[in-house]
Design a protein around this motif. Structure first.
Motif, PDB file in Angstrom:
ATOM      1  N   SER A 121       8.516 -41.057   1.838  1.00  9.47           N
ATOM      2  CA  SER A 121       9.877 -41.246   2.362  1.00  9.47           C
ATOM      3  C   SER A 121      10.949 -41.146   1.287  1.00  9.47           C
ATOM      4  O   SER A 121      12.123 -40.977   1.595  1.00  9.47           O
ATOM      5  N   GLU A 122      10.550 -41.262   0.003  1.00  5.75           N
ATOM      6  CA  GLU A 122      11.545 -41.186  -1.072  1.00  5.75           C
ATOM      7  C   GLU A 122      10.882 -40.789  -2.385  1.00  5.75           C
ATOM      8  O   GLU A 122       9.662 -40.885  -2.542  1.00  5.75           O
ATOM      9  N   PHE A 123      11.727 -40.323  -3.311  1.00 11.15           N
ATOM     10  CA  PHE A 123      11.283 -39.961  -4.652  1.00 11.15           C
ATOM     11  C   PHE A 123      11.945 -40.896  -5.666  1.00 11.15           C
ATOM     12  O   PHE A 123      12.897 -41.618  -5.340  1.00 11.15           O
ATOM     13  N   ILE A 124      11.440 -40.844  -6.902  1.00 10.39           N
ATOM     14  CA  ILE A 124      12.053 -41.573  -8.014  1.00 10.39           C
ATOM     15  C   ILE A 124      12.402 -40.559  -9.097  1.00 10.39           C
ATOM     16  O   ILE A 124      11.523 -39.828  -9.577  1.00 10.39           O
ATOM     17  N   LEU A 125      13.668 -40.485  -9.469  1.00  8.49           N
ATOM     18  CA  LEU A 125      14.130 -39.566 -10.505  1.00  8.49           C
ATOM     19  C   LEU A 125      13.995 -40.252 -11.865  1.00  8.49           C
ATOM     20  O   LEU A 125      14.636 -41.283 -12.115  1.00  8.49           O
ATOM     21  N   VAL A 126      13.165 -39.710 -12.743  1.00  4.97           N
ATOM     22  CA  VAL A 126      12.868 -40.389 -14.013  1.00  4.97           C
ATOM     23  C   VAL A 126      13.438 -39.659 -15.233  1.00  4.97           C
ATOM     24  O   VAL A 126      13.124 -40.008 -16.366  1.00  4.97           O
ATOM     25  N   GLY A 127      14.251 -38.637 -15.028  1.00  2.00           N
ATOM     26  CA  GLY A 127      14.844 -37.932 -16.158  1.00  2.00           C
ATOM     27  C   GLY A 127      15.797 -38.815 -16.943  1.00  2.00           C
ATOM     28  O   GLY A 127      16.516 -39.632 -16.388  1.00  2.00           O
ATOM     29  N   PHE A 128      15.781 -38.681 -18.273  1.00  2.00           N
ATOM     30  CA  PHE A 128      16.634 -39.454 -19.182  1.00  2.00           C
ATOM     31  C   PHE A 128      16.399 -40.964 -19.058  1.00  2.00           C
ATOM     32  O   PHE A 128      17.312 -41.755 -19.246  1.00  2.00           O
ATOM     33  N   LYS A 129      15.178 -41.358 -18.755  1.00  3.80           N
ATOM     34  CA  LYS A 129      14.883 -42.782 -18.637  1.00  3.80           C
ATOM     35  C   LYS A 129      14.609 -43.355 -20.021  1.00  3.80           C
ATOM     36  O   LYS A 129      13.696 -42.929 -20.714  1.00  3.80           O
ATOM     37  N   SER A 130      15.401 -44.331 -20.440  1.00  4.99           N
ATOM     38  CA  SER A 130      15.245 -44.945 -21.757  1.00  4.99           C
ATOM     39  C   SER A 130      15.748 -46.379 -21.692  1.00  4.99           C
ATOM     40  O   SER A 130      15.898 -46.941 -20.612  1.00  4.99           O
ATOM     41  N   HIS A 131      16.058 -46.984 -22.845  1.00  8.10           N
ATOM     42  CA  HIS A 131      16.472 -48.386 -22.844  1.00  8.10           C
ATOM     43  C   HIS A 131      17.875 -48.550 -22.266  1.00  8.10           C
ATOM     44  O   HIS A 131      18.655 -47.599 -22.223  1.00  8.10           O
TER      45      HIS A 131
END
Length: 303
Positions: free
Chosen positions: A6-16
């Motif tokens: 039903s949904e996605f997770i966008l993980v680009g540029f994931k940092s602190h």
């Protein structure tokens, strides 16, 4: 398990968190500059009757397109960086991909149309107004959008016909075609070949129009008798040449080479250029390098 997610997770540029805050400030600033800069270009062109020519008709439409193009990506990415909410619904992801592909493809055709306009102006100046009639200009703009519609329908339709089972992460900061394909649990070879064939043909086709047009333009400019004529002709084309180099350089690297879909993690930084930076820079490129626009802006400010 091939149950539709039903949904996605966008993980680009994931940092602190500190970097996320910096990214949100950077993206929001660039988006504001993009909208304000392009709106100013539209207002300048509409308010000055001397700029009601085919060249500025296309430039006005390019500014409108850049606002739409950036608006599909930047506001959502900014909120994701700021609030940490990286979830995007299945339908929301499909819609974002559809409009991103629509506006991105249309921009490529716009740049080709503008190259043809400059070719006509420099190489056939006496027939310019006859050839570049209002009707032809409108048809060219409509044709560019129609081409964008065809491509985005193909790309979105093929991509979301894949199965997405279990893995919801998209290794990007928006629903870019190659990154979504990479997240699928289906065999993606056909999709990768379709993306390479369709996007490659669009990029190569529009780039050929640009290169052929500017080849004739350069030959014509070299053959002009006076340095003043050469300078004037070159000044009308230089802004467009800068925009072309920026746009086609990054897009060709992303889509017109084999393996584009196999390494989406490398594409996030490059994607920032053609989704955020180039729409922001275009008004400045056309303003700072164009004496007519600068003169019109000066008159409007004096009023």
């Amino acid at each position: 398990n091939h149950t539709r997610i039903s949904e996605f997770i966008l993980v680009g540029f994931k940092s602190h968190p500190g970097s996320q805050l910096l990214l949100s400030v950077l993206f929001s600033t660039m988006y504001i500059v993009t909208v304000v800069g392009n709106l100013c270009m539209i207002l300048i062109i509409r308010m000055d009757s001397s700029l009601h020519t085919p060249m500025y008709f296309f430039l006005e439409n390019l500014s409108t397109l850049d606002i739409c193009y950036s608006s599909v990506i930047t506001p959502r990415a900014t909120l994701a960086f700021l609030l940490g909410r990286r979830n995007i619904s299945y339908n929301g992801c499909a819609s974002q991909m559809f409009f991103f592909s629509l506006f991105g493809t249309t921009e490529a055709f716009f740049l080709a149309v503008m190259a043809y306009d400059r070719f006509t102006a420099v190489c056939n100046p006496l027939l310019y107004q006859v050839i570049m009639s209002r009707r032809l200009c409108v048809l060219m703009v409509m044709g560019s959008y129609l081409s964008g519609c065809i491509n985005c329908t193909i790309q979105t339709g093929f991509t979301f016909s894949l199965s997405f089972c279990g893995r919801r992460e998209i290794n990007h900061f928006f629903c870019e075609v190659a990154a979504v394909i990479h997240a699928s649990c289906s065999d993606t070879l056909v999709n990768e070949l379709v993306m390479l064939a369709v996007c490659g043909s669009i990029i190569v086709g529009t780039a050929l129009v640009v290169f052929i047009s500017y080849g004739y333009i350069i030959i014509t400019i070299i053959q002009m008798p006076s340095a003043e004529s050469r300078h004037k002709a070159f000044s009308t084309c230089s802004s467009h040449m800068v925009t072309i180099c920026l746009f086609f350089g990054t897009v060709f690297f992303m889509y017109a080479q084999p393996g584009a879909a196999s390494s989406p993690s490398k594409s996030s930084t490059i994607s920032v250029f053609y989704t955020v930076v180039i729409p922001m820079l275009n008004p400045f490129i056309y303003t700072l390098r164009n004496t007519e626009v600068k003169g019109s802006l000066k008159k409007q400010l004096q009023r």
